[in-house]
Scaffold this active site. Structure first.
Site, PDB file in Angstrom:
ATOM      1  N   LYS A 108      98.184  62.346  80.672  1.00  0.00           N
ATOM      2  CA  LYS A 108      96.980  63.135  80.953  1.00  0.00           C
ATOM      3  C   LYS A 108      96.471  63.864  79.721  1.00  0.00           C
ATOM      4  CE  LYS A 108      99.134  67.419  82.610  1.00  0.00           C
ATOM      5  NZ  LYS A 108      98.601  68.313  81.575  1.00  0.00           N
ATOM      6  N   THR A 109      97.374  64.328  78.859  1.00  0.00           N
ATOM      7  CA  THR A 109      96.924  65.043  77.657  1.00  0.00           C
ATOM      8  C   THR A 109      96.135  64.111  76.748  1.00  0.00           C
ATOM      9  OG1 THR A 109      98.850  66.496  77.782  1.00  0.00           O
ATOM     10  CG2 THR A 109      97.657  66.442  75.691  1.00  0.00           C
ATOM     11  N   ASP A 156      92.461  71.548  82.493  1.00  0.00           N
ATOM     12  CA  ASP A 156      93.772  70.923  82.664  1.00  0.00           C
ATOM     13  C   ASP A 156      94.539  71.645  83.774  1.00  0.00           C
ATOM     14  OD1 ASP A 156      95.952  69.313  82.234  1.00  0.00           O
ATOM     15  OD2 ASP A 156      96.600  70.301  80.390  1.00  0.00           O
ATOM     16  N   GLU A 157      95.516  70.970  84.384  1.00  0.00           N
ATOM     17  CA  GLU A 157      96.390  71.551  85.415  1.00  0.00           C
ATOM     18  C   GLU A 157      95.569  72.254  86.507  1.00  0.00           C
ATOM     19  OE1 GLU A 157      99.383  70.758  85.375  1.00  0.00           O
ATOM     20  OE2 GLU A 157     100.190  70.648  83.347  1.00  0.00           O
ATOM     21  N   GLN A 217     102.325  68.176  91.949  1.00  0.00           N
ATOM     22  CA  GLN A 217     103.035  69.073  91.041  1.00  0.00           C
ATOM     23  C   GLN A 217     102.539  70.513  91.170  1.00  0.00           C
ATOM     24  OE1 GLN A 217     104.249  67.393  87.064  1.00  0.00           O
ATOM     25  NE2 GLN A 217     102.688  65.861  87.559  1.00  0.00           N
ATOM     26  N   ARG A 229     111.196  64.363  85.931  1.00  0.00           N
ATOM     27  CA  ARG A 229     111.539  64.799  84.568  1.00  0.00           C
ATOM     28  C   ARG A 229     112.493  63.815  83.902  1.00  0.00           C
ATOM     29  NH1 ARG A 229     107.403  66.899  83.983  1.00  0.00           N
ATOM     30  NH2 ARG A 229     107.054  66.000  86.035  1.00  0.00           N
TER      31      ARG A 229
END
Length: 737
Positions: A40-41, A225-226, A256, A609
């Site tokens: 995503k970044t 973002d987020e 998330q 993770r």
């Protein structure tokens, strides 16, 4: 193809079809559902670069919102690398962007542009001053708890006036009184708190049409973002800044969303398509981090949530190793299992920095920390200090030190006003000076506070403190250390004060103190001659070794220990999740509050993770927070399909390991497997071994026990060649070292 398009071709290189679609979307609202590890970044930075390269925006017309300053810095750096044009572009957190806007418009709200921003400590001090002005006892209404409630209301854009209209009990009446006075005090001081940066920005943009139009015109493109972590105030800011041009590009993952307890509102992302009916939605489902087996487990767990946006992660990295689900006897067995496996990974060449252990509550780390210290495994605790370095633990241990040795002035100074009881530094200094003049200790000076010149109120507090400690010293002669610790925490009032705070942080501190009671009881249970002095010495040596381990930077970094909430955004080759039990994870509080879906999202974050190896451990019984409990395995384990799992169970009768599923990673070599030894008498001095024990074999050298099996067998990994051998304890020339 146009020159502008040619100039952006390099931005699309290496992107998968979904990423490319997101980056090249036309103007208008867009929602990018970015699964864990889906890049995503890169999509966000490429989108910014694409807008600039295509001439659809100039740098100063872009506002990109992140949730941390670090993320903002990384994004700006990447944009510079892509197009070299981040100068003038706003890439920052919500609070930073709002602060910059407010500096330019402060006079509209009756502030001067040089307003002060109070940090949390400042805010709590103001709340305390408000309580005192209102004649409310800060012990009954702890400032930190009152501030937490005010902050929560502000983030929901509830004003002091609106809050007063809906109070339902006496505590809320006090909060309402403080809330109003707190707001007046801040404004009179030309100060804002962190919440005000958001709240006042909403007030500004909603109240003044010309201001709103100016800032809407300043930014042609807004990227966030987020987005799943935004609260209501942040949601309003996004809407207010984007309503004119509607070029709002948000990236997030419902699965998330794990911060509702901080005020995040999952409805912001769930309702995005309702807010923007013409929004384009792109799903990033290809994961570049984990094996498919790990992703299949994550998908299976999260599909049990109703409140989500459908997506399914996939990877081309192969199926990978089975997910190991291990049943331990108790928390000590759990720690031995995890420590042994970590040791095996390190011996196999893994870097410590590529290994992580996750747990639901901070207090769970204590047993594992103790074992890692004993085995010399370097580790770090993320999101908080190590167990024995936590302030509440140091305070409690200082109390015990004074009970054992009243001459310990360092410990006495630490606790004499902790929790606060009206004995300030000036009073302590007077007592200490008086003691020094007469050659006495500070402890003896507490017998005559008036003689040291203390005011009546301070002298009364000193006498009450000394009386409490004298009584506890008398009780220390007869009480086991665990019971003494429990009585101490009751008498000094710290638990009552923390409970009155009504915050998540305070609950965590209570759990840590209860865990310390458990540590004391464990010490008594295993010691031949338990004593208060012996307990203090053991903890001191453990904490000292802990500090030495913290200072050791060699050998490929450190194993990472952290709560599940702190794991978001990170990744590791090997992940261990301990405490996978009902009422622990999912947490009992979440079960009571019918908030299982957030706990499940937390499980999803934990699973995703892991890059290559995932180990889930649960215990049949556990002493946690000072109490023994028997819980069923976590319901989240049952939600993972059996074909993805390899089980390891340790029957209580022998402590051995039985296995289901594949035997990869544990199958001993035929040379090491001994099933019959006819004509050879068994040893009469066979050692009793547990997972994690270091052993010596007469021929094979040093090793570590990594498992046990039926029939009196142990599985040992030998350091000389890294091989694992299955040996019969009754015959093998093994001894513990």
């Amino acid at each position: 193809m146009s020159t502008a398009t040619d100039s952006t071709d390099h931005l699309l290189e290496g992107l998968n079809p979904s990423q490319r679609e997101a980056v090249t979307l036309p103007d208008g609202p867009a929602l990018v559902i970015a699964g864990a590890g889906s890049g995503k970044t890169r999509v966000l930075t490429s989108r910014i670069g694409y807008l600039l390269g295509e001439g659809r925006a100039r740098p100063h017309e872009v506002l990109a919102i992140t949730f941390t300053n670090r993320a903002a810095g990384e994004m700006r750096e990447r944009v510079d690398q892509l197009v070299g044009a981040s100068r003038g572009m706003w890439v920052m957190t919500f609070h930073a962007a709002c602060g910059r806007i407010l500096r330019r418009e402060a006079d509209r709200l009756g502030y001067r542009s040089n307003f002060t921003i109070y940090d949390q400590a400042d805010q709590v001090r103001v709340v305390k001053a408000c309580l005192e002005e209102l004649g409310r006892d800060p012990k009954r209404f702890p400032p930190r708890g009152i501030h937490s409630r005010i902050s929560s209301e502000k983030n929901r854009l509830v004003s002091a006036t609106q809050f007063r209209e809906n109070i339902g009990n006496f505590f809320e009446q006090v909060v309402a009184d403080v809330f109003e006075l707190y707001e007046r005090r801040l404004h009179a001081s030309n100060a804002m708190d962190f919440d005000d940066l958001l709240v006042r920005s909403v007030d500004l943009l909603e109240s003044f049409d010309d201001v709103r139009e100016r800032w809407q015109g300043a930014f042609n493109h807004l990227l966030v973002d987020e987005y799943q972590d935004t609260n209501h105030a942040q949601y309003r800011i996004v809407r207010l800044l984007s309503d004119a041009h509607r070029n709002v590009f948000v990236v997030g993952d419902v699965d998330q969303a794990i911060y509702t307890w901080r005020g995040a509102d999952i409805r912001n992302i769930l309702d995005f398509e309702r807010d923007f009916p013409d929004a384009r939605v792109v799903r990033l489902e290809q994961n570049y981090r984990s094996s498919q087996r790990i992703l299949d487990a994550a998908n299976a767990v999260i599909e049990n949530n109703a409140g989500r946006i459908e997506k399914r992660l996939w990877s081309d990295l192969g199926m990978g190793e089975p997910i190991r689900v291990i049943e331990a006897e108790d928390e000590h067995d759990e720690a031995r299992i995890v420590a042994a496996r970590i040791g095996g990974l390190l011996e196999g060449g893994s870097s410590a920095s590529d290994i992580a252990v996750f747990y639901r509550t901070n207090a769970q780390s204590r047993v594992l920390e103790d074992l890692l210290v004993r085995h010399g495994v370097p580790y770090q605790v993320i999101g908080g200090p190590r167990f024995y370095e936590r302030a509440e633990i140091k305070d409690a241990m200082a109390y015990l030190s004074v009970l054992d040795n009243p001459s310990d002035e360092i410990a006495l100074r630490r606790i004499i006003n902790q929790p606060r009881r009206g004995i300030g530094d000036a009073s302590v200094d007077r007592l200490s000076a008086t003691a020094g003049f007469s050659g006495r200790s500070l402890w003896t000076a507490l017998e005559d506070p008036e003689g040291a010149g203390l005011a009546t109120a301070a002298a009364r507090s000193v006498r009450a403190f000394r009386a409490m400690m004298d009584d506890l010293r008398d009780r220390a002669v007869e009480l086991p250390v665990g019971d003494l610790m429990e009585l101490l925490l009751e008498r000094n009032g710290v638990i009552e004060l923390l409970e009155a705070e009504r915050t998540i942080e305070a609950s965590g501190r209570i759990e840590n103190l209860q865990e310390l009671v458990g540590v004391a009881r464990e010490y008594v249970a295993r010691s031949e001659e338990p004593s208060l002095a012996g307990f203090l010495q053991e903890v001191s040596l453990t904490a000292d070794a802990d500090a030495l381990a913290a200072a050791d930077e060699s050998g490929g970094g450190r194993v990472t220990l952290m709560t599940l909430h702190n794991a978001k955004g990170l990744e590791f080759d090997a992940v261990f999740v301990i405490g996978m039990e009902q009422n622990l994870f999912p947490h009992a509080r979440s079960i009571e509050e019918a908030n299982i879906e957030e706990e499940r999202r937390l499980c999803y974050v934990a699973i995703t993770r892991a890059r290559r190896e995932l180990v889930l451990v649960y215990a049949r019984q556990r002493t946690l927070f000072g109490a023994r409990g028997f819980n069923a395995p976590s319901q989240f384990i049952a939600e993972i399909p059996e074909n993805l799992i390899e089980h390891e169970r340790r029957p209580a009768a022998f402590g051995s390991t039985t296995r289901g599923g594949s035997s990869s990673g544990w199958q001993p070599s035929s040379a090491g497997a001994t099933t019959q030894l006819q004509g050879i008498a068994p040893r009469d001095d066979a050692p009793t071994l547990s997972v994690g024990d270091n052993v010596m074999h007469d021929q094979l050298g040093e090793g570590v026990v990594t498992g046990t099996a039926d029939g009196g067998q142990v599985i040992v990994r030998f350091r000389s060649d890294g091989s694992e051998r299955r040996l019969l304890l009754a015959y093998a020339p093994l001894k513990r070292i």
